[in-house]
Motif scaffolding. Structure first.
Motif, PDB file in Angstrom:
ATOM      1  N   GLU A  20       0.835  -1.205   0.000  1.00  0.00           N
ATOM      2  CA  GLU A  20       0.000   0.000   0.000  1.00  0.00           C
ATOM      3  C   GLU A  20       0.872   1.259   0.000  1.00  0.00           C
ATOM      4  O   GLU A  20       0.586   2.214  -0.733  1.00  0.00           O
ATOM      5  N   HIS A  21       1.936   1.265   0.807  1.00  0.00           N
ATOM      6  CA  HIS A  21       2.857   2.415   0.822  1.00  0.00           C
ATOM      7  C   HIS A  21       3.454   2.654  -0.561  1.00  0.00           C
ATOM      8  O   HIS A  21       3.505   3.788  -1.037  1.00  0.00           O
ATOM      9  N   LEU A  22       3.904   1.584  -1.185  1.00  0.00           N
ATOM     10  CA  LEU A  22       4.532   1.711  -2.503  1.00  0.00           C
ATOM     11  C   LEU A  22       3.546   2.248  -3.527  1.00  0.00           C
ATOM     12  O   LEU A  22       3.839   3.202  -4.250  1.00  0.00           O
ATOM     13  N   LEU A  83     -22.817  -0.479  -6.683  1.00  0.00           N
ATOM     14  CA  LEU A  83     -22.881   0.950  -6.350  1.00  0.00           C
ATOM     15  C   LEU A  83     -22.326   1.817  -7.483  1.00  0.00           C
ATOM     16  O   LEU A  83     -22.287   3.035  -7.364  1.00  0.00           O
ATOM     17  N   GLY A  84     -21.870   1.164  -8.570  1.00  0.00           N
ATOM     18  CA  GLY A  84     -21.396   1.903  -9.734  1.00  0.00           C
ATOM     19  C   GLY A  84     -19.889   2.030  -9.856  1.00  0.00           C
ATOM     20  O   GLY A  84     -19.395   2.752 -10.721  1.00  0.00           O
ATOM     21  N   TYR A  85     -19.147   1.339  -9.017  1.00  0.00           N
ATOM     22  CA  TYR A  85     -17.681   1.409  -9.073  1.00  0.00           C
ATOM     23  C   TYR A  85     -17.113   0.273  -9.918  1.00  0.00           C
ATOM     24  O   TYR A  85     -17.723  -0.775 -10.057  1.00  0.00           O
ATOM     25  N   ARG A  86     -15.933   0.514 -10.479  1.00  0.00           N
ATOM     26  CA  ARG A  86     -15.141  -0.548 -11.104  1.00  0.00           C
ATOM     27  C   ARG A  86     -14.078  -0.927 -10.083  1.00  0.00           C
ATOM     28  O   ARG A  86     -13.457  -0.047  -9.485  1.00  0.00           O
ATOM     29  N   VAL A  87     -13.853  -2.209  -9.888  1.00  0.00           N
ATOM     30  CA  VAL A  87     -12.921  -2.672  -8.860  1.00  0.00           C
ATOM     31  C   VAL A  87     -11.790  -3.453  -9.511  1.00  0.00           C
ATOM     32  O   VAL A  87     -12.029  -4.403 -10.264  1.00  0.00           O
ATOM     33  N   LEU A  88     -10.572  -3.036  -9.218  1.00  0.00           N
ATOM     34  CA  LEU A  88      -9.375  -3.770  -9.630  1.00  0.00           C
ATOM     35  C   LEU A  88      -8.751  -4.367  -8.379  1.00  0.00           C
ATOM     36  O   LEU A  88      -8.624  -3.682  -7.361  1.00  0.00           O
ATOM     37  N   ARG A  89      -8.364  -5.635  -8.447  1.00  0.00           N
ATOM     38  CA  ARG A  89      -7.701  -6.294  -7.322  1.00  0.00           C
ATOM     39  C   ARG A  89      -6.314  -6.765  -7.758  1.00  0.00           C
ATOM     40  O   ARG A  89      -6.146  -7.310  -8.850  1.00  0.00           O
ATOM     41  N   PHE A  90      -5.346  -6.532  -6.876  1.00  0.00           N
ATOM     42  CA  PHE A  90      -3.972  -6.971  -7.112  1.00  0.00           C
ATOM     43  C   PHE A  90      -3.453  -7.646  -5.850  1.00  0.00           C
ATOM     44  O   PHE A  90      -3.787  -7.240  -4.732  1.00  0.00           O
ATOM     45  N   TRP A  91      -2.613  -8.656  -6.043  1.00  0.00           N
ATOM     46  CA  TRP A  91      -1.924  -9.254  -4.911  1.00  0.00           C
ATOM     47  C   TRP A  91      -0.807  -8.306  -4.479  1.00  0.00           C
ATOM     48  O   TRP A  91      -0.166  -7.657  -5.314  1.00  0.00           O
ATOM     49  N   ASN A  92      -0.581  -8.223  -3.170  1.00  0.00           N
ATOM     50  CA  ASN A  92       0.503  -7.391  -2.647  1.00  0.00           C
ATOM     51  C   ASN A  92       1.820  -7.724  -3.334  1.00  0.00           C
ATOM     52  O   ASN A  92       2.588  -6.828  -3.692  1.00  0.00           O
ATOM     53  N   ASN A  93       2.081  -9.008  -3.527  1.00  0.00           N
ATOM     54  CA  ASN A  93       3.335  -9.430  -4.150  1.00  0.00           C
ATOM     55  C   ASN A  93       3.496  -8.850  -5.555  1.00  0.00           C
ATOM     56  O   ASN A  93       4.594  -8.472  -5.953  1.00  0.00           O
ATOM     57  N   ASP A  94       2.401  -8.756  -6.314  1.00  0.00           N
ATOM     58  CA  ASP A  94       2.479  -8.166  -7.653  1.00  0.00           C
ATOM     59  C   ASP A  94       2.840  -6.683  -7.590  1.00  0.00           C
ATOM     60  O   ASP A  94       3.613  -6.191  -8.403  1.00  0.00           O
ATOM     61  N   VAL A  95       2.280  -5.987  -6.625  1.00  0.00           N
ATOM     62  CA  VAL A  95       2.603  -4.565  -6.465  1.00  0.00           C
ATOM     63  C   VAL A  95       4.082  -4.404  -6.123  1.00  0.00           C
ATOM     64  O   VAL A  95       4.765  -3.530  -6.663  1.00  0.00           O
ATOM     65  N   THR A  97       6.640  -6.578  -6.670  1.00  0.00           N
ATOM     66  CA  THR A  97       7.624  -7.130  -7.606  1.00  0.00           C
ATOM     67  C   THR A  97       7.398  -6.709  -9.056  1.00  0.00           C
ATOM     68  O   THR A  97       8.294  -6.865  -9.879  1.00  0.00           O
ATOM     69  N   ASN A  98       6.215  -6.214  -9.383  1.00  0.00           N
ATOM     70  CA  ASN A  98       5.900  -5.861 -10.765  1.00  0.00           C
ATOM     71  C   ASN A  98       5.087  -4.561 -10.799  1.00  0.00           C
ATOM     72  O   ASN A  98       4.018  -4.504 -11.421  1.00  0.00           O
ATOM     73  N   THR A  99       5.614  -3.570 -10.124  1.00  0.00           N
ATOM     74  CA  THR A  99       4.908  -2.301  -9.930  1.00  0.00           C
ATOM     75  C   THR A  99       4.497  -1.659 -11.244  1.00  0.00           C
ATOM     76  O   THR A  99       3.369  -1.172 -11.382  1.00  0.00           O
ATOM     77  N   GLU A 100       5.388  -1.656 -12.219  1.00  0.00           N
ATOM     78  CA  GLU A 100       5.090  -0.991 -13.495  1.00  0.00           C
ATOM     79  C   GLU A 100       3.877  -1.620 -14.187  1.00  0.00           C
ATOM     80  O   GLU A 100       3.035  -0.911 -14.733  1.00  0.00           O
ATOM     81  N   ALA A 101       3.783  -2.928 -14.168  1.00  0.00           N
ATOM     82  CA  ALA A 101       2.643  -3.602 -14.795  1.00  0.00           C
ATOM     83  C   ALA A 101       1.345  -3.259 -14.070  1.00  0.00           C
ATOM     84  O   ALA A 101       0.318  -3.018 -14.707  1.00  0.00           O
ATOM     85  N   VAL A 102       1.380  -3.205 -12.747  1.00  0.00           N
ATOM     86  CA  VAL A 102       0.200  -2.831 -11.966  1.00  0.00           C
ATOM     87  C   VAL A 102      -0.216  -1.411 -12.317  1.00  0.00           C
ATOM     88  O   VAL A 102      -1.403  -1.128 -12.545  1.00  0.00           O
TER      89      VAL A 102
END
Length: 126
Positions: A20-22, A83-95, A97-102
């Motif tokens: 989350e910090h990253l 409620l009208g939102y779009r939701v994206l989910r990512f694993w912490n590990n992906d954030v 180790t692969n920040t640019e792709a996220v």
């Protein structure tokens, strides 16, 4: 009840995970495509990790404990989408180790803002 959610959101902001910090470094202060994101924000009965109110995009980060909570996470996502939102989910590990792709996926979702629900009759004319 409302006060409890506010206090919980504040606590979550003070105790963010490494992932989350990253991600917050890239989302805060309109760094990502000029879009305003909020962190640990209350929506209905949920506190979401990140939300861009102007685009209706929610970004949720999931740690290892979420592997055992797939049904609950799916229900949460369904309710937020209702409620009208779009939701994206990512694993912490992906954030981590692969920040640019996220960030590319999030940027793509921000860029796909839905067209105005009531376009001008007959299309745009000059």
């Amino acid at each position: 009840m409302k006060r409890m959610h506010v206090d919980r959101a504040r606590g979550l902001r003070r105790n963010m995970t490494d992932a989350e910090h990253l991600l917050w470094r890239y989302l805060r202060n309109r760094h990502l495509m000029g879009s305003k994101f909020r962190r640990q924000h209350e929506i209905d009965r949920y506190i979401v990790d990140f939300v861009c109110p102007e685009t209706g995009l929610i970004v949720e980060l999931d740690g290892g404990q979420h592997a055992e909570m797939l049904a609950a996470d799916a229900d949460r996502t369904h309710r937020l989408e209702a409620l009208g939102y779009r939701v994206l989910r990512f694993w912490n590990n992906d954030v981590l180790t692969n920040t640019e792709a996220v960030l590319e996926v999030i940027s793509g979702a921000v860029a796909r803002v839905a067209p105005h629900p009531s376009p001008l009759p007959g299309g745009e004319r000059e």
